[in-house]
Design a protein around this motif. Sequence first.
Motif, PDB file in Angstrom:
ATOM      1  N   PRO A   3       1.001  -1.160  -0.074  1.00 47.39           N
ATOM      2  CA  PRO A   3       0.004  -0.164  -0.036  1.00 47.39           C
ATOM      3  C   PRO A   3       0.590   1.324   0.178  1.00 47.39           C
ATOM      4  O   PRO A   3       1.792   1.416   0.671  1.00 47.39           O
ATOM      5  N   ALA A   4       0.457   2.194  -0.798  1.00 44.54           N
ATOM      6  CA  ALA A   4       1.130   3.469  -0.695  1.00 44.54           C
ATOM      7  C   ALA A   4       1.467   4.182   0.533  1.00 44.54           C
ATOM      8  O   ALA A   4       0.599   4.152   1.300  1.00 44.54           O
ATOM      9  N   GLY A   5       2.914   4.381   0.638  1.00 48.18           N
ATOM     10  CA  GLY A   5       3.403   5.153   1.968  1.00 48.18           C
ATOM     11  C   GLY A   5       3.451   4.124   3.240  1.00 48.18           C
ATOM     12  O   GLY A   5       3.532   4.554   4.283  1.00 48.18           O
ATOM     13  N   LYS A   6       2.897   2.888   2.956  1.00 51.48           N
ATOM     14  CA  LYS A   6       3.083   1.885   4.216  1.00 51.48           C
ATOM     15  C   LYS A   6       4.267   0.894   4.108  1.00 51.48           C
ATOM     16  O   LYS A   6       4.344   0.382   3.158  1.00 51.48           O
ATOM     17  N   ALA A   7       4.956   0.916   5.310  1.00 49.84           N
ATOM     18  CA  ALA A   7       6.075  -0.040   5.198  1.00 49.84           C
ATOM     19  C   ALA A   7       5.611  -1.631   5.512  1.00 49.84           C
ATOM     20  O   ALA A   7       4.650  -1.589   6.276  1.00 49.84           O
ATOM     21  N   VAL A   8       5.970  -2.377   4.623  1.00 49.51           N
ATOM     22  CA  VAL A   8       5.656  -3.747   4.457  1.00 49.51           C
ATOM     23  C   VAL A   8       6.665  -4.636   5.134  1.00 49.51           C
ATOM     24  O   VAL A   8       7.842  -4.760   4.271  1.00 49.51           O
ATOM     25  N   ASP A   9       6.680  -5.437   6.191  1.00 51.32           N
ATOM     26  CA  ASP A   9       7.914  -5.905   6.804  1.00 51.32           C
ATOM     27  C   ASP A   9       7.893  -7.586   6.458  1.00 51.32           C
ATOM     28  O   ASP A   9       6.822  -8.280   6.341  1.00 51.32           O
ATOM     29  N   LEU A  10       8.956  -8.088   5.503  1.00 47.73           N
ATOM     30  CA  LEU A  10       8.931  -9.478   5.147  1.00 47.73           C
ATOM     31  C   LEU A  10       9.848  -9.815   6.493  1.00 47.73           C
ATOM     32  O   LEU A  10      11.207  -9.585   6.444  1.00 47.73           O
ATOM     33  N   LYS A  11       9.541 -10.699   7.364  1.00 54.41           N
ATOM     34  CA  LYS A  11      10.289 -11.299   8.429  1.00 54.41           C
ATOM     35  C   LYS A  11       9.933 -12.787   8.788  1.00 54.41           C
ATOM     36  O   LYS A  11       8.897 -13.292   8.528  1.00 54.41           O
TER      37      LYS A  11
END
Length: 155
Positions: A86-94
Amino acid sequence: MKRVVVSFAVLMSAFAAQAQVTVKDAWVRATVAQQKATGAFMQLQSAQDAKLISAQSPVAGVVEVHEMSMDGGVMKMRAIPSLALPAGKAVDLKPGGYHVMLMDLKGQVKDGDTVPVTLVVEGKDGKRQNIEIKASARMAAAPAMKHGDGKMHKH
């Protein structure tokens, strides 16, 4: 002269479109000698709505975008067709969540190695962008997992 200015503006807007997704803290879990799979983890942020649709790496025969989830006390992992950015949202791959799975490894990934990974991101306009990253391999403590017996175990 006007044509040059317009061409330069088009070139710059194309360059800007190519720089819409940022990647932070990319790393790959180091493996033992005979291990055939590992995960790549990072934080992705897109300036515009986009999705991670695939990945590749020369160290693996198969690379997929995966999610881990709990289902009735059992941790399940599966490939997903895409991961929303989503625009402007950090997405964590963890570990324990979304990640890039590197399978059919061609050799051991040792602590300190640099692992090249290419992410393929698709914008809402359908245009695809390849993002080349260099992920550092490191040993990491395995997350505690709850098995069907309800007890926590380290793996």
